[in-house]
Design an enzyme around this catalytic site. Structure first.
Site, PDB file in Angstrom:
ATOM      1  N   GLU A 265      27.023  52.479  25.658  1.00  0.00           N
ATOM      2  CA  GLU A 265      28.132  51.460  25.165  1.00  0.00           C
ATOM      3  C   GLU A 265      29.217  52.287  25.074  1.00  0.00           C
ATOM      4  O   GLU A 265      29.939  52.913  24.179  1.00  0.00           O
ATOM      5  CB  GLU A 265      27.934  51.229  23.855  1.00  0.00           C
ATOM      6  CG  GLU A 265      26.519  50.236  23.543  1.00  0.00           C
ATOM      7  CD  GLU A 265      26.642  48.755  24.218  1.00  0.00           C
ATOM      8  OE1 GLU A 265      27.768  48.497  24.602  1.00  0.00           O
ATOM      9  OE2 GLU A 265      25.731  47.960  24.306  1.00  0.00           O
ATOM     10  N   CYS A 299      36.501  49.203  20.953  1.00  0.00           N
ATOM     11  CA  CYS A 299      36.180  49.248  22.613  1.00  0.00           C
ATOM     12  C   CYS A 299      36.681  48.197  23.326  1.00  0.00           C
ATOM     13  O   CYS A 299      36.910  47.998  24.318  1.00  0.00           O
ATOM     14  CB  CYS A 299      34.511  49.625  22.541  1.00  0.00           C
ATOM     15  SG  CYS A 299      33.673  48.179  21.772  1.00  0.00           S
TER      16      CYS A 299
HETATM   17  P1  NAD Z   1      33.573  60.414  21.577  1.00  0.00           P
HETATM   18  O1  NAD Z   1      33.041  59.944  23.026  1.00  0.00           O
HETATM   19  O2  NAD Z   1      34.571  61.444  21.277  1.00  0.00           O
HETATM   20  O3  NAD Z   1      32.261  60.542  20.354  1.00  0.00           O
HETATM   21  C1  NAD Z   1      31.261  59.666  20.252  1.00  0.00           C
HETATM   22  C2  NAD Z   1      30.204  60.331  19.790  1.00  0.00           C
HETATM   23  O4  NAD Z   1      29.522  61.497  20.623  1.00  0.00           O
HETATM   24  C3  NAD Z   1      30.448  61.136  18.371  1.00  0.00           C
HETATM   25  O5  NAD Z   1      29.363  61.179  17.564  1.00  0.00           O
HETATM   26  C4  NAD Z   1      30.475  62.497  18.989  1.00  0.00           C
HETATM   27  O6  NAD Z   1      30.342  63.622  18.086  1.00  0.00           O
HETATM   28  C5  NAD Z   1      29.393  62.736  19.845  1.00  0.00           C
HETATM   29  N1  NAD Z   1      29.616  63.653  21.157  1.00  0.00           N
HETATM   30  C6  NAD Z   1      30.706  64.262  21.511  1.00  0.00           C
HETATM   31  N2  NAD Z   1      30.269  65.291  22.407  1.00  0.00           N
HETATM   32  C7  NAD Z   1      28.836  65.100  22.458  1.00  0.00           C
HETATM   33  C8  NAD Z   1      27.732  65.742  23.374  1.00  0.00           C
HETATM   34  N3  NAD Z   1      28.266  66.845  24.084  1.00  0.00           N
HETATM   35  N4  NAD Z   1      26.672  65.366  23.264  1.00  0.00           N
HETATM   36  C9  NAD Z   1      26.195  64.338  22.355  1.00  0.00           C
HETATM   37  N5  NAD Z   1      27.240  63.674  21.602  1.00  0.00           N
HETATM   38  C10 NAD Z   1      28.592  64.107  21.596  1.00  0.00           C
HETATM   39  O7  NAD Z   1      34.131  58.728  21.155  1.00  0.00           O
HETATM   40  P2  NAD Z   1      35.134  58.311  19.789  1.00  0.00           P
HETATM   41  O8  NAD Z   1      36.329  59.001  19.942  1.00  0.00           O
HETATM   42  O9  NAD Z   1      34.224  58.662  18.628  1.00  0.00           O
HETATM   43  O10 NAD Z   1      35.070  56.913  19.823  1.00  0.00           O
HETATM   44  C11 NAD Z   1      35.840  56.119  20.617  1.00  0.00           C
HETATM   45  C12 NAD Z   1      35.121  55.747  22.086  1.00  0.00           C
HETATM   46  O11 NAD Z   1      34.136  54.905  21.682  1.00  0.00           O
HETATM   47  C13 NAD Z   1      36.076  55.006  22.907  1.00  0.00           C
HETATM   48  O12 NAD Z   1      36.204  55.147  24.047  1.00  0.00           O
HETATM   49  C14 NAD Z   1      35.539  53.350  22.745  1.00  0.00           C
HETATM   50  O13 NAD Z   1      35.817  52.484  23.766  1.00  0.00           O
HETATM   51  C15 NAD Z   1      34.036  53.968  22.699  1.00  0.00           C
HETATM   52  N6  NAD Z   1      33.196  52.721  22.000  1.00  0.00           N
HETATM   53  C16 NAD Z   1      32.584  52.200  22.576  1.00  0.00           C
HETATM   54  C17 NAD Z   1      31.917  51.048  22.025  1.00  0.00           C
HETATM   55  C18 NAD Z   1      31.033  50.008  22.701  1.00  0.00           C
HETATM   56  O14 NAD Z   1      30.220  49.149  22.346  1.00  0.00           O
HETATM   57  N7  NAD Z   1      31.188  49.762  24.064  1.00  0.00           N
HETATM   58  C19 NAD Z   1      31.768  50.798  20.635  1.00  0.00           C
HETATM   59  C20 NAD Z   1      32.745  51.621  19.975  1.00  0.00           C
HETATM   60  C21 NAD Z   1      33.397  52.602  20.739  1.00  0.00           C
END
Ligand code: NAD
Length: 516
Positions: A265, A299
């Protein structure tokens, strides 16, 4: 109100928050340091949460696997009954939990409460689902044979969540995963650890009272290498990942390499189209909520507004007037419509996007300022822009709305689809043919396509998710539960012959056994 007050209201005041949690009591972590939780509205620390080490992770994983062996044998309706009790506990603590969400990630209180309501809705949905995990039966081509498919759980499901929906997204996954017989290991965003601790604790208390500790486990860390360790772990048959495209792509590659399953997602770049017949009042309100709500950090936030050229001069004054009325401030204050961005990095990205827009020749129509006050506050911003600019093509997680005009609906749909993301889309129209064209196969290419409703604020009953670089995952309602189960096709021969499928004969040229 302080975090201590909220934890008291949640009934957690006696606890010493450790980071690693799989039962109703906090479990001590090894010495892996702490992560500071900060209030984005003041930039002050709220609390320090213990981090997990790799050894803690392995301990949690072993516990989750052990519990899985017994949980999968509990009848699904019984599992649903326990999730019903979780929904009840969340109802009782909705106000306090909603306040904690506001405090830790900066959503206004109504949205914080809304997020908890989404968890409650998911619990209700999962309870019903627990009695509806249907498989199909097929008519066998062979006499005295019965064929059907059944669904079994996968094992321990890994759930990695983003900061902006710190509790609801876990519930989308966890409640469905639980009623389908899986156990769940959750790695929340390091920017929203208090929310995860509170929710995990409330849910685990219910699970423990019901005699099933260990179905939900929480793995707190801000270390990328430990998150990576989790993604690589073959003991997790499914990784459900919510976050940005670059991290999601990495997760997909790693999980794909080990032939596990990933449910992604990822980011959106959502557009609202306003056609020449649209109800502009309705459109204005929906665009406001979509672009300004959660300070543009959903998102599904509206990032692009594609307006028919005949409507531009009418719509924009209404929209600008509505933007001028937005109260920015402490998200817990009544009347405030927009809280802060999550942290200083988010403000930097907001500034950088605006500079890029100006360099491209974009015109700022309102906003575009970082507020000179404590916390990470910016103004909601509208700019005239062009769809092909890099800055418009990518997702800046901030309240910046790019406006452009079009002449024909085909052109508008083409513009809308001409981005790499494919999450949510919306058309404002009172024209039946426009509406149908937008929803037809040649229309919106997104996972969500709305008419006269904005891009954000989905209900849980539908399957939620997006296409293209948004990752293709589907969560929450409809038949999204199938992602958390494996399908088994079963054929039972209750006769005395051994006929082969397709009429194949295999014993000295004997005929098959279909009656001859
Ligand atoms: P992010 O990608 O920075 O982090 C998301 C998660 O991934 C966090 O828990 C982070 O600690 C973890 N993470 C980071 N590096 C990782 C790795 N190498 N391996 C595994 N996990 C890792 O995103 P964010 O800033 O927390 O959230 C915003 C983003 O999320 C936006 O792009 C938004 O559109 C998206 N989002 C999508 C949805 C959806 O349902 N499509 C919902 C909410 C947010």
């Amino acid at each position: 109100m302080t975090v201590q007050d909220i934890f008291k209201k949640l009934g957690l005041e006696q606890e010493q928050p450790g980071g690693c949690l799989s039962s109703a009591s906090w479990t001590s972590t090894t010495h892996a340091g702490v992560v500071e939780s900060r209030n984005p509205a003041t930039d002050e620390p709220l609390a320090r949460v213990h981090s997990c080490s790799k050894a803690d992770y392995d301990r949690l994983m072993a516990g989750s696997q052990k519990r899985y062996a017994s949980w999968r044998m509990v009848p699904a309706p019984k599992r649903g009954e326990i999730v019903r009790l979780i929904g009840q506990a969340l109802r009782e603590k909705k106000d306090a939990l909603g306040t904690l969400v506001s405090m830790e990630v900066g959503k206004i209180k109504a949205e914080g409460d809304g997020e908890v309501q989404e968890m409650i809705d998911m619990a209700d949905f999962a309870v019903g689902l627990s009695r509806m995990l249907y498989g199909q039966t097929m008519h066998s081509e062979r006499a005295q044979h019965r064929m059907y498919e059944q669904w079994h759980p996968l094992g321990v499901v890994g759930v990695i969540t983003a900061f902006n929906f710190p509790v609801a997204v876990w519930a989308w996954n966890a409640f469905i995963a639980a009623v389908t017989g899986n156990t769940v290991l959750w790695k929340p965003s390091p920017k929203a650890l208090l929310c995860s601790l509170a929710v995990q604790h409330l849910c685990n208390r219910v699970m423990e009272d019901a005699g099933y500790p260990g179905v939900f486990a929480l793995f707190t860390t801000d270390r990328i290498e430990l998150a990576d360790h989790m993604v690589q772990d073959e003991r997790l048959p499914l990784i459900s990942f919510t976050g940005s495209v670059p991290v999601g792509r990495h997760v997909a590659e790693v999980v794909g390499h080990r032939l596990g399953r990933s449910l992604l997602e990822l980011s959106g770049n959502n557009a609202v189209i306003v056609d020449e017949t649209a109800d502009l009042q309705l459109a204005t309100r929906a665009i406001m909520f979509g672009a300004v709500g959660t300070a543009g950090q959903r998102c599904t936030s509206t990032r692009r507004l594609i307006v028919h050229e005949s409507q531009y001069a009418k719509l924009m004054p209404q929209l600008l007037a509505a933007y001028a009325r937005v109260t920015i401030g402490d998200p817990l204050e009544p009347g405030v419509l927009m809280g802060p961005l999550i942290d200083a990095d988010a403000v930097t990205h907001y500034r950088a996007a605006l500079e890029e827009i100006k360099r491209e020749g974009g015109e700022v129509l309102c906003g575009a300022r970082v507020l000179p006050r404590q916390g990470h506050f910016v103004e909601p911003t509208i700019v005239r822009a062009q769809n092909h600019w890099n800055v418009v093509q990518r997702e800046t997680f901030a309240p910046i709305l790019h406006v452009m005009t079009y002449r024909t609906l085909d052109e508008a749909i083409q513009m809308q689809n001409a981005v790499t993301q494919g999450l949510s889309s919306s058309l404002f129209t009172t024209h039946l043919r426009h509406s149908e064209a937008f929803l037809a196969a040649g229309g919106s290419d997104c996972g969500i396509a709305n008419i006269n409703i904005g891009t954000s604020g989905a209900e849980i009953g539908g399957a939620f998710g997006g296409e293209k670089s948004t990752g293709g995952g589907r969560e929450a309602g409809s038949d999204a539960w199938k992602a958390y189960m494996r399908r088994q096709t079963t054929t039972i021969n209750w006769g005395t012959e051994l006929p082969l499928a397709q009429g194949v004969t295999f014993e000295g040229g004997e005929k098959d056994g279909t009656g001859s």
